[in-house]
Scaffold this motif. Structure first.
Motif, PDB file in Angstrom:
ATOM      1  N   SER A 188       0.847  -1.192   0.000  1.00 39.50           N
ATOM      2  CA  SER A 188       0.000   0.000   0.000  1.00 39.50           C
ATOM      3  C   SER A 188       0.884   1.244   0.000  1.00 39.50           C
ATOM      4  O   SER A 188       1.905   1.287   0.688  1.00 39.50           O
ATOM      5  N   SER A 189       0.497   2.240  -0.771  1.00 41.30           N
ATOM      6  CA  SER A 189       1.328   3.441  -0.874  1.00 41.30           C
ATOM      7  C   SER A 189       0.488   4.653  -1.231  1.00 41.30           C
ATOM      8  O   SER A 189      -0.568   4.538  -1.856  1.00 41.30           O
ATOM      9  N   VAL A 190       0.995   5.803  -0.813  1.00 42.03           N
ATOM     10  CA  VAL A 190       0.349   7.085  -1.120  1.00 42.03           C
ATOM     11  C   VAL A 190       1.418   8.036  -1.636  1.00 42.03           C
ATOM     12  O   VAL A 190       2.446   8.234  -0.987  1.00 42.03           O
ATOM     13  N   ASP A 191       1.195   8.614  -2.786  1.00 42.91           N
ATOM     14  CA  ASP A 191       2.167   9.548  -3.356  1.00 42.91           C
ATOM     15  C   ASP A 191       1.477  10.352  -4.439  1.00 42.91           C
ATOM     16  O   ASP A 191       0.385  10.001  -4.901  1.00 42.91           O
ATOM     17  N   MET A 192       2.107  11.431  -4.848  1.00 40.93           N
ATOM     18  CA  MET A 192       1.589  12.121  -6.025  1.00 40.93           C
ATOM     19  C   MET A 192       2.065  11.348  -7.253  1.00 40.93           C
ATOM     20  O   MET A 192       3.040  10.584  -7.200  1.00 40.93           O
ATOM     21  N   ASP A 193       1.391  11.539  -8.344  1.00 44.77           N
ATOM     22  CA  ASP A 193       1.727  10.819  -9.577  1.00 44.77           C
ATOM     23  C   ASP A 193       2.936  11.495 -10.234  1.00 44.77           C
ATOM     24  O   ASP A 193       2.784  12.392 -11.065  1.00 44.77           O
ATOM     25  N   HIS A 194       4.135  11.072  -9.805  1.00 41.40           N
ATOM     26  CA  HIS A 194       5.357  11.697 -10.311  1.00 41.40           C
ATOM     27  C   HIS A 194       5.499  11.552 -11.823  1.00 41.40           C
ATOM     28  O   HIS A 194       5.990  12.465 -12.499  1.00 41.40           O
ATOM     29  N   ARG A 195       5.076  10.426 -12.344  1.00 44.28           N
ATOM     30  CA  ARG A 195       5.213  10.207 -13.787  1.00 44.28           C
ATOM     31  C   ARG A 195       4.367  11.228 -14.559  1.00 44.28           C
ATOM     32  O   ARG A 195       4.837  11.863 -15.501  1.00 44.28           O
ATOM     33  N   ALA A 196       3.129  11.390 -14.128  1.00 43.73           N
ATOM     34  CA  ALA A 196       2.235  12.338 -14.811  1.00 43.73           C
ATOM     35  C   ALA A 196       2.708  13.776 -14.635  1.00 43.73           C
ATOM     36  O   ALA A 196       2.634  14.590 -15.563  1.00 43.73           O
ATOM     37  N   VAL A 197       3.196  14.102 -13.442  1.00 39.95           N
ATOM     38  CA  VAL A 197       3.650  15.467 -13.157  1.00 39.95           C
ATOM     39  C   VAL A 197       4.826  15.849 -14.047  1.00 39.95           C
ATOM     40  O   VAL A 197       4.840  16.922 -14.661  1.00 39.95           O
ATOM     41  N   CYS A 198       5.839  14.989 -14.113  1.00 42.07           N
ATOM     42  CA  CYS A 198       7.031  15.325 -14.898  1.00 42.07           C
ATOM     43  C   CYS A 198       6.775  15.252 -16.398  1.00 42.07           C
ATOM     44  O   CYS A 198       7.422  15.961 -17.177  1.00 42.07           O
ATOM     45  N   ARG A 199       5.844  14.407 -16.817  1.00 39.81           N
ATOM     46  CA  ARG A 199       5.437  14.409 -18.225  1.00 39.81           C
ATOM     47  C   ARG A 199       4.784  15.753 -18.565  1.00 39.81           C
ATOM     48  O   ARG A 199       5.072  16.358 -19.597  1.00 39.81           O
ATOM     49  N   HIS A 200       3.928  16.218 -17.667  1.00 38.89           N
ATOM     50  CA  HIS A 200       3.263  17.502 -17.884  1.00 38.89           C
ATOM     51  C   HIS A 200       4.271  18.657 -17.875  1.00 38.89           C
ATOM     52  O   HIS A 200       4.190  19.584 -18.695  1.00 38.89           O
ATOM     53  N   ALA A 201       5.240  18.590 -16.935  1.00 40.01           N
ATOM     54  CA  ALA A 201       6.240  19.659 -16.834  1.00 40.01           C
ATOM     55  C   ALA A 201       7.047  19.790 -18.117  1.00 40.01           C
ATOM     56  O   ALA A 201       7.237  20.903 -18.648  1.00 40.01           O
ATOM     57  N   ALA A 202       7.538  18.663 -18.631  1.00 37.80           N
ATOM     58  CA  ALA A 202       8.341  18.701 -19.859  1.00 37.80           C
ATOM     59  C   ALA A 202       7.507  19.158 -21.052  1.00 37.80           C
ATOM     60  O   ALA A 202       7.978  19.949 -21.889  1.00 37.80           O
ATOM     61  N   THR A 203       6.260  18.684 -21.132  1.00 36.63           N
ATOM     62  CA  THR A 203       5.384  19.066 -22.243  1.00 36.63           C
ATOM     63  C   THR A 203       5.115  20.570 -22.229  1.00 36.63           C
ATOM     64  O   THR A 203       5.159  21.238 -23.272  1.00 36.63           O
ATOM     65  N   MET A 204       4.855  21.120 -21.050  1.00 37.27           N
ATOM     66  CA  MET A 204       4.576  22.550 -20.943  1.00 37.27           C
ATOM     67  C   MET A 204       5.791  23.385 -21.338  1.00 37.27           C
ATOM     68  O   MET A 204       5.666  24.408 -22.021  1.00 37.27           O
ATOM     69  N   LEU A 205       6.975  22.949 -20.914  1.00 36.95           N
ATOM     70  CA  LEU A 205       8.185  23.699 -21.251  1.00 36.95           C
ATOM     71  C   LEU A 205       8.475  23.641 -22.755  1.00 36.95           C
ATOM     72  O   LEU A 205       8.951  24.621 -23.342  1.00 36.95           O
ATOM     73  N   MET A 206       8.168  22.508 -23.374  1.00 33.09           N
ATOM     74  CA  MET A 206       8.346  22.429 -24.829  1.00 33.09           C
ATOM     75  C   MET A 206       7.379  23.369 -25.539  1.00 33.09           C
ATOM     76  O   MET A 206       7.720  23.996 -26.538  1.00 33.09           O
ATOM     77  N   ARG A 207       6.164  23.479 -25.006  1.00 33.06           N
ATOM     78  CA  ARG A 207       5.190  24.393 -25.604  1.00 33.06           C
ATOM     79  C   ARG A 207       5.609  25.852 -25.433  1.00 33.06           C
ATOM     80  O   ARG A 207       5.166  26.719 -26.182  1.00 33.06           O
ATOM     81  N   LEU A 208       6.448  26.111 -24.437  1.00 36.45           N
ATOM     82  CA  LEU A 208       6.998  27.454 -24.255  1.00 36.45           C
ATOM     83  C   LEU A 208       8.250  27.662 -25.107  1.00 36.45           C
ATOM     84  O   LEU A 208       8.992  28.617 -24.921  1.00 36.45           O
ATOM     85  N   ASN A 209       8.472  26.703 -26.015  1.00 37.21           N
ATOM     86  CA  ASN A 209       9.542  26.786 -27.018  1.00 37.21           C
ATOM     87  C   ASN A 209      10.944  26.537 -26.455  1.00 37.21           C
ATOM     88  O   ASN A 209      11.935  26.986 -27.020  1.00 37.21           O
ATOM     89  N   HIS A 210      11.031  25.803 -25.343  1.00 32.13           N
ATOM     90  CA  HIS A 210      12.341  25.399 -24.824  1.00 32.13           C
ATOM     91  C   HIS A 210      12.730  24.082 -25.504  1.00 32.13           C
ATOM     92  O   HIS A 210      12.006  23.088 -25.410  1.00 32.13           O
ATOM     93  N   HIS A 211      13.870  24.086 -26.162  1.00 29.16           N
ATOM     94  CA  HIS A 211      14.288  22.917 -26.942  1.00 29.16           C
ATOM     95  C   HIS A 211      15.222  22.000 -26.157  1.00 29.16           C
ATOM     96  O   HIS A 211      15.301  20.805 -26.443  1.00 29.16           O
ATOM     97  N   ARG A 212      15.953  22.540 -25.215  1.00 32.70           N
ATOM     98  CA  ARG A 212      16.854  21.727 -24.385  1.00 32.70           C
ATOM     99  C   ARG A 212      16.437  21.914 -22.924  1.00 32.70           C
ATOM    100  O   ARG A 212      16.607  22.990 -22.337  1.00 32.70           O
ATOM    101  N   ILE A 213      15.880  20.851 -22.362  1.00 31.61           N
ATOM    102  CA  ILE A 213      15.304  20.907 -21.010  1.00 31.61           C
ATOM    103  C   ILE A 213      16.037  19.910 -20.131  1.00 31.61           C
ATOM    104  O   ILE A 213      16.208  18.740 -20.495  1.00 31.61           O
TER     105      ILE A 213
END
Length: 369
Positions: A188-213
């Motif tokens: 049993s475990s409780v945590d935030m969804d790190h996979r979804a969070v970091c996928r969203h973070a990288a996607t948002m930064l790419m949409r802000l036109n950052h090419h090297r993250i």
């Protein structure tokens, strides 16, 4: 500095004397003290209580014949005592670090969890045992499990070896992992969804036109860190072509190594223009060192923190981050603990939460640089 490695008290429905009595009783019953108990001074320091409170609990144990007093100060465990084991109402949190070293966010979470468990007549006890997070995991856990009477375990900052020990010893229904579990571990475990969070973070930064993250994280990877890196890479795999490049920078958590890591990044021919930072404590080190080198967050680069920390509210520019409230997390952990401790369910419960994005001024698009 107070010793928090054995007892942590914050009474709710029971009095402090009753909680002291309960903890002392269980320690004696588990065989922690074979002959004499520690001095009043040592017990007061360990349990963080006053002498009058401690003495009231000791007098109750003496009246029940569990302790006998020898002389003015020495108290011994009565060998003729036939006291019946008390109902297990203690929840033990295993930690590799002292409470004083925990992040502010985790301290808020810990206090909320203590309150919620107290409302259901459970006492939270923190065991600081760095040895269980080393190669000695199995040996140390065998000793701890034999000496500790507990209704449920909480694993804080646990590694693969510790999670495996609980699974191997058929204790899956007696433990809750605060964080993510490693692949193949069903606890049993409780945590935030790190996979979804970091996928969203990288996607948002790419949409802000950052090419090297660049993802900046610890080289000592917990399960949540592994999920974070997987999610980060997954975002790039969903983009066609090689226009965007993911980078990784790992460190051991020390300021010196983080600084050297950043200097290496700044010396790149093509520097990253955006960073995803895994640990909130490292945000300040990264921002201040880059500022010393003339790089300002939100102007010269974008910074997005995976975790929230209360001190972000005092930083300029304001930090873009993901906020998962400690109270909601504590509520989920307490719910699973009580379900396991009371035998309501033996099923493995996995809870992954999606935090809110706080759009701080540390975010910027490449066009504004």
């Amino acid at each position: 500095m107070k010793n928090t490695s054995a007892f942590t008290l914050n009474p709710r429905r029971t009095t402090l004397v009753e909680e002291c009595y309960a903890l002392l009783y269980d320690a004696i019953e588990s065989g922690r003290w074979k002959d004499a108990i520690p001095s009043e001074r040592d017990l007061c320091a360990e349990m963080d209580v006053s002498r009058p409170t401690l003495r009231a609990a000791l007098l109750k144990l003496e009246a029940e014949g569990i302790l006998s007093k020898q002389g003015l100060r020495r108290r011994t465990v009565s060998r003729t005592s036939k006291a019946k084991p008390r109902k297990q109402n203690i929840v033990c949190l295993l930690s590799p670090i002292e409470i004083s070293s925990m992040q502010e966010h985790d301290l808020i979470w810990l206090n909320e969890l203590r309150m919620l468990l107290g409302n259901s007549n459970y006492v939270l006890r923190v065991l600081v045992r760095p040895g269980i997070f080393t190669k000695q995991t199995n040996r140390v856990m065998e000793v701890i499990s034999q000496d500790t009477v507990t209704a449920c375990w909480i694993l804080y900052r646990s590694n693969l070896a510790l999670q495996k020990w609980f699974l191997k010893n058929d204790k899956a229904s007696q433990v809750v992992v605060v964080g993510s579990t490693h692949p193949g571990i069903e606890l049993s475990s409780v945590d935030m969804d790190h996979r979804a969070v970091c996928r969203h973070a990288a996607t948002m930064l790419m949409r802000l036109n950052h090419h090297r993250i660049c993802y900046i994280g610890s080289s000592k990877k917990h399960a949540g860190d592994l999920c974070s890196e997987e999610g980060f890479l997954d975002a790039f795999s969903r983009v066609k072509g090689d226009e965007f490049t993911p980078l990784f920078a790992h460190h051991d958590g020390s300021v010196d190594v983080i600084v050297r890591t950043l200097d290496g990044i700044l010396n790149m021919a093509r520097r990253p223009t955006a960073f995803v930072v895994a640990n909130s404590n490292h945000v300040l080190t990264i921002m201040t060192h880059l500022a010393c080198r003339g790089w300002i967050a939100g102007r010269d680069y974008a910074l997005l923190a995976r975790d929230y920390a209360p001190f972000y509210e005092h930083l300029v520019p304001s930090i873009a981050c993901y906020s998962n409230t400690p109270k909601s997390s504590a509520k989920e952990v307490a719910r699973i603990i009580i379900s396991h401790a009371k035998g309501i369910t033996n099923e493995i419960i996995t809870k992954r939460t999606i935090p809110d994005l706080i759009r701080g001024d540390s975010l910027c698009s490449i066009a504004t640089q």
